[in-house]
Design a protein around this motif. Sequence first.
Motif, PDB file in Angstrom:
ATOM      1  N   ASP A   1       0.826  -1.206   0.000  1.00 39.23           N
ATOM      2  CA  ASP A   1       0.000   0.000   0.000  1.00 39.23           C
ATOM      3  C   ASP A   1       0.859   1.256   0.000  1.00 39.23           C
ATOM      4  OD1 ASP A   1      -2.242  -1.539   0.026  1.00 39.23           O
ATOM      5  OD2 ASP A   1      -2.739  -1.193   2.131  1.00 39.23           O
ATOM      6  N   ALA A   2       1.923   1.247   0.820  1.00 42.65           N
ATOM      7  CA  ALA A   2       2.750   2.435   0.978  1.00 42.65           C
ATOM      8  C   ALA A   2       3.654   2.671  -0.218  1.00 42.65           C
ATOM      9  CB  ALA A   2       3.595   2.312   2.244  1.00 42.65           C
ATOM     10  N   ALA A   3       4.220   1.611  -0.773  1.00 40.17           N
ATOM     11  CA  ALA A   3       5.242   1.777  -1.801  1.00 40.17           C
ATOM     12  C   ALA A   3       4.728   1.620  -3.219  1.00 40.17           C
ATOM     13  CB  ALA A   3       6.373   0.766  -1.566  1.00 40.17           C
ATOM     14  N   ILE A   4       3.650   0.876  -3.400  1.00 38.80           N
ATOM     15  CA  ILE A   4       3.150   0.627  -4.748  1.00 38.80           C
ATOM     16  C   ILE A   4       1.780   1.254  -4.956  1.00 38.80           C
ATOM     17  CG2 ILE A   4       2.509  -1.179  -6.407  1.00 38.80           C
ATOM     18  CD1 ILE A   4       4.590  -2.971  -5.070  1.00 38.80           C
ATOM     19  N   GLY A   5       0.913   1.214  -3.937  1.00 33.24           N
ATOM     20  CA  GLY A   5      -0.404   1.835  -4.059  1.00 33.24           C
ATOM     21  C   GLY A   5      -1.498   0.853  -3.729  1.00 33.24           C
ATOM     22  N   GLU A   6      -2.460   1.306  -2.965  1.00 36.52           N
ATOM     23  CA  GLU A   6      -3.493   0.402  -2.469  1.00 36.52           C
ATOM     24  C   GLU A   6      -4.426  -0.106  -3.559  1.00 36.52           C
ATOM     25  OE1 GLU A   6      -6.496   3.975  -1.011  1.00 36.52           O
ATOM     26  OE2 GLU A   6      -5.536   2.650   0.448  1.00 36.52           O
ATOM     27  N   ASP A   7      -4.490   0.613  -4.707  1.00 36.21           N
ATOM     28  CA  ASP A   7      -5.373   0.152  -5.768  1.00 36.21           C
ATOM     29  C   ASP A   7      -4.628  -0.589  -6.862  1.00 36.21           C
ATOM     30  OD1 ASP A   7      -4.041   2.412  -6.558  1.00 36.21           O
ATOM     31  OD2 ASP A   7      -5.730   3.260  -7.676  1.00 36.21           O
ATOM     32  N   ALA A   8      -3.337  -0.840  -6.652  1.00 33.33           N
ATOM     33  CA  ALA A   8      -2.574  -1.612  -7.623  1.00 33.33           C
ATOM     34  C   ALA A   8      -2.775  -3.100  -7.353  1.00 33.33           C
ATOM     35  CB  ALA A   8      -1.087  -1.261  -7.532  1.00 33.33           C
ATOM     36  N   VAL A   9      -3.016  -3.849  -8.420  1.00 33.22           N
ATOM     37  CA  VAL A   9      -3.214  -5.289  -8.266  1.00 33.22           C
ATOM     38  C   VAL A   9      -1.865  -5.965  -8.446  1.00 33.22           C
ATOM     39  CG1 VAL A   9      -4.431  -7.314  -9.129  1.00 33.22           C
ATOM     40  CG2 VAL A   9      -5.540  -5.079  -9.185  1.00 33.22           C
ATOM     41  N   VAL A  10      -1.243  -6.333  -7.343  1.00 30.51           N
ATOM     42  CA  VAL A  10       0.067  -6.969  -7.383  1.00 30.51           C
ATOM     43  C   VAL A  10       0.066  -8.176  -6.455  1.00 30.51           C
ATOM     44  CG1 VAL A  10       1.315  -4.850  -7.942  1.00 30.51           C
ATOM     45  CG2 VAL A  10       0.966  -5.465  -5.559  1.00 30.51           C
ATOM     46  N   LEU A  11       1.088  -8.986  -6.604  1.00 22.94           N
ATOM     47  CA  LEU A  11       1.212 -10.189  -5.797  1.00 22.94           C
ATOM     48  C   LEU A  11       1.946  -9.890  -4.505  1.00 22.94           C
ATOM     49  CD1 LEU A  11       2.349 -12.390  -8.775  1.00 22.94           C
ATOM     50  CD2 LEU A  11       0.124 -12.555  -7.661  1.00 22.94           C
ATOM     51  N   GLU A  12       1.622 -10.664  -3.464  1.00 18.96           N
ATOM     52  CA  GLU A  12       2.295 -10.487  -2.187  1.00 18.96           C
ATOM     53  C   GLU A  12       3.801 -10.699  -2.331  1.00 18.96           C
ATOM     54  OE1 GLU A  12       1.887 -12.097   2.433  1.00 18.96           O
ATOM     55  OE2 GLU A  12       0.707 -12.985   0.821  1.00 18.96           O
ATOM     56  N   ARG A  13       4.184 -11.639  -3.192  1.00 14.43           N
ATOM     57  CA  ARG A  13       5.602 -11.924  -3.403  1.00 14.43           C
ATOM     58  C   ARG A  13       6.354 -10.766  -4.065  1.00 14.43           C
ATOM     59  NH1 ARG A  13       6.383 -16.914  -6.811  1.00 14.43           N
ATOM     60  NH2 ARG A  13       8.542 -16.222  -6.655  1.00 14.43           N
ATOM     61  N   THR A  14       5.612  -9.823  -4.659  1.00 12.81           N
ATOM     62  CA  THR A  14       6.257  -8.672  -5.296  1.00 12.81           C
ATOM     63  C   THR A  14       7.131  -7.923  -4.300  1.00 12.81           C
ATOM     64  OG1 THR A  14       4.430  -8.410  -6.857  1.00 12.81           O
ATOM     65  CG2 THR A  14       5.838  -6.495  -6.507  1.00 12.81           C
ATOM     66  N   ILE A  15       6.651  -7.751  -3.071  1.00  9.92           N
ATOM     67  CA  ILE A  15       7.427  -7.049  -2.049  1.00  9.92           C
ATOM     68  C   ILE A  15       8.714  -7.806  -1.754  1.00  9.92           C
ATOM     69  CG2 ILE A  15       7.469  -6.457   0.425  1.00  9.92           C
ATOM     70  CD1 ILE A  15       6.049  -4.412  -1.288  1.00  9.92           C
ATOM     71  N   ASP A  16       8.665  -9.122  -1.728  1.00  4.65           N
ATOM     72  CA  ASP A  16       9.879  -9.909  -1.491  1.00  4.65           C
ATOM     73  C   ASP A  16      10.930  -9.629  -2.563  1.00  4.65           C
ATOM     74  OD1 ASP A  16       8.627 -11.084   0.700  1.00  4.65           O
ATOM     75  OD2 ASP A  16       7.871 -12.762  -0.474  1.00  4.65           O
ATOM     76  N   VAL A  17      10.477  -9.489  -3.805  1.00  8.93           N
ATOM     77  CA  VAL A  17      11.397  -9.192  -4.907  1.00  8.93           C
ATOM     78  C   VAL A  17      12.057  -7.825  -4.703  1.00  8.93           C
ATOM     79  CG1 VAL A  17      11.572  -8.761  -7.389  1.00  8.93           C
ATOM     80  CG2 VAL A  17      10.151 -10.636  -6.554  1.00  8.93           C
ATOM     81  N   HIS A  18      11.242  -6.823  -4.336  1.00 12.97           N
ATOM     82  CA  HIS A  18      11.788  -5.479  -4.108  1.00 12.97           C
ATOM     83  C   HIS A  18      12.748  -5.472  -2.919  1.00 12.97           C
ATOM     84  CE1 HIS A  18       9.544  -3.409  -7.161  1.00 12.97           C
ATOM     85  NE2 HIS A  18       8.386  -3.765  -6.663  1.00 12.97           N
ATOM     86  N   ILE A  19      12.404  -6.167  -1.849  1.00 10.40           N
ATOM     87  CA  ILE A  19      13.263  -6.210  -0.660  1.00 10.40           C
ATOM     88  C   ILE A  19      14.598  -6.875  -1.006  1.00 10.40           C
ATOM     89  CG2 ILE A  19      13.569  -7.269   1.609  1.00 10.40           C
ATOM     90  CD1 ILE A  19      11.777  -4.881   1.785  1.00 10.40           C
ATOM     91  N   LYS A  20      14.559  -7.940  -1.781  1.00 13.22           N
ATOM     92  CA  LYS A  20      15.790  -8.624  -2.188  1.00 13.22           C
ATOM     93  C   LYS A  20      16.701  -7.680  -2.963  1.00 13.22           C
ATOM     94  CE  LYS A  20      17.505 -12.633  -4.760  1.00 13.22           C
ATOM     95  NZ  LYS A  20      17.114 -13.839  -5.560  1.00 13.22           N
ATOM     96  N   SER A  21      16.115  -6.933  -3.893  1.00 20.63           N
ATOM     97  CA  SER A  21      16.897  -5.982  -4.686  1.00 20.63           C
ATOM     98  C   SER A  21      17.434  -4.848  -3.807  1.00 20.63           C
ATOM     99  CB  SER A  21      16.026  -5.412  -5.807  1.00 20.63           C
ATOM    100  OG  SER A  21      16.722  -4.422  -6.531  1.00 20.63           O
ATOM    101  N   LEU A  22      16.593  -4.366  -2.882  1.00 18.16           N
ATOM    102  CA  LEU A  22      16.995  -3.281  -1.992  1.00 18.16           C
ATOM    103  C   LEU A  22      18.153  -3.717  -1.103  1.00 18.16           C
ATOM    104  CD1 LEU A  22      16.538  -0.455  -0.854  1.00 18.16           C
ATOM    105  CD2 LEU A  22      14.677  -1.381   0.542  1.00 18.16           C
ATOM    106  N   ARG A  23      18.079  -4.912  -0.557  1.00 13.12           N
ATOM    107  CA  ARG A  23      19.168  -5.429   0.283  1.00 13.12           C
ATOM    108  C   ARG A  23      20.470  -5.527  -0.515  1.00 13.12           C
ATOM    109  NH1 ARG A  23      15.650 -10.213   3.212  1.00 13.12           N
ATOM    110  NH2 ARG A  23      15.297  -9.159   5.226  1.00 13.12           N
ATOM    111  N   LYS A  24      20.372  -5.972  -1.749  1.00  9.69           N
ATOM    112  CA  LYS A  24      21.562  -6.106  -2.591  1.00  9.69           C
ATOM    113  C   LYS A  24      22.230  -4.749  -2.791  1.00  9.69           C
ATOM    114  CE  LYS A  24      23.091  -7.847  -7.093  1.00  9.69           C
ATOM    115  NZ  LYS A  24      22.662  -8.500  -8.363  1.00  9.69           N
ATOM    116  N   LYS A  25      21.423  -3.715  -2.994  1.00  9.37           N
ATOM    117  CA  LYS A  25      21.980  -2.379  -3.228  1.00  9.37           C
ATOM    118  C   LYS A  25      22.520  -1.751  -1.943  1.00  9.37           C
ATOM    119  CE  LYS A  25      19.143  -1.538  -7.300  1.00  9.37           C
ATOM    120  NZ  LYS A  25      18.062  -0.730  -7.932  1.00  9.37           N
ATOM    121  N   LEU A  26      21.999  -2.176  -0.792  1.00 10.43           N
ATOM    122  CA  LEU A  26      22.496  -1.672   0.488  1.00 10.43           C
ATOM    123  C   LEU A  26      23.852  -2.274   0.847  1.00 10.43           C
ATOM    124  CD1 LEU A  26      19.223  -1.621   2.603  1.00 10.43           C
ATOM    125  CD2 LEU A  26      20.661   0.357   2.098  1.00 10.43           C
ATOM    126  N   GLY A  27      24.216  -3.388   0.215  1.00  3.94           N
ATOM    127  CA  GLY A  27      25.533  -3.975   0.446  1.00  3.94           C
ATOM    128  C   GLY A  27      25.754  -4.381   1.889  1.00  3.94           C
TER     129      GLY A  27
END
Length: 235
Positions: A185-211
């Motif tokens: 809801d906060a990062a993509i939008g409450e009316d966007a139809v996305v999968l719960e696993r989508t957040i896992d994908v973003h978190i994985k990428s974010l962690r990689k960039k945080l090193g």
Amino acid sequence: MPKAKILIVEDERALVEVLAANLEREGFEVLTAHDGQDGLRQAQLKLPDLIVLDLMLPVKPGLEVCRELRNGARTREIPIVMVTAKAEETDELVGFAVGADDYVTKPYSVKILIERIKKELRRRQSKEEPTNGTLIESQGVAIDRHGHRALYQGEELPLTPTEFRLLEVLLRQAGRAFTRYELMDAAIGEDAVVLERTIDVHIKSLRKKLGDAADLIETVRGVGYRFHVPRLIET
């Protein structure tokens, strides 16, 4: 006030004509490209305010175009709404993984797509407006809302707009455990139809960039994620 510039990268010319006509009626300036290579070139030269990007494109596929845009210093923050006839879970996850901000499957309602476009533009505008408390920092990780920059130990992180919003939400309330749905809801939008696993994908990428700071984003089993807060050692 200048019109917001929308680049449509789509090989179905009839669809481009309909969408372009509706966007122009809404007051947008519209650019069009019918293959991925031309779309990438126009994005780099003309720097649109938002890109509507088809996944299945001739010359250069949409995923590759998206990846190159996110790797470009001048184009990495342009919102991207990915459009495709594919509706498989893996396609959506890959689309978000390479940096798409929203994902719409064909056939779609032009009215709904335009509302998605407007929503992403509002997000971008709100990030550019000065606000109080524009700098948030914890343990070397910082978010500069005014400058729309994320940094770790003074070095800027090459985050996508969605990754930036995710890190901002987690950092602003460090120590709080967020569910995946709250983060969507906060990062993509409450009316966007996305999968719960989508957040896992973003978190994985974010962690990689945080090193070295990747472990600061903690997985809360059975809940979601939180930004680590050091525990005080009592003496």
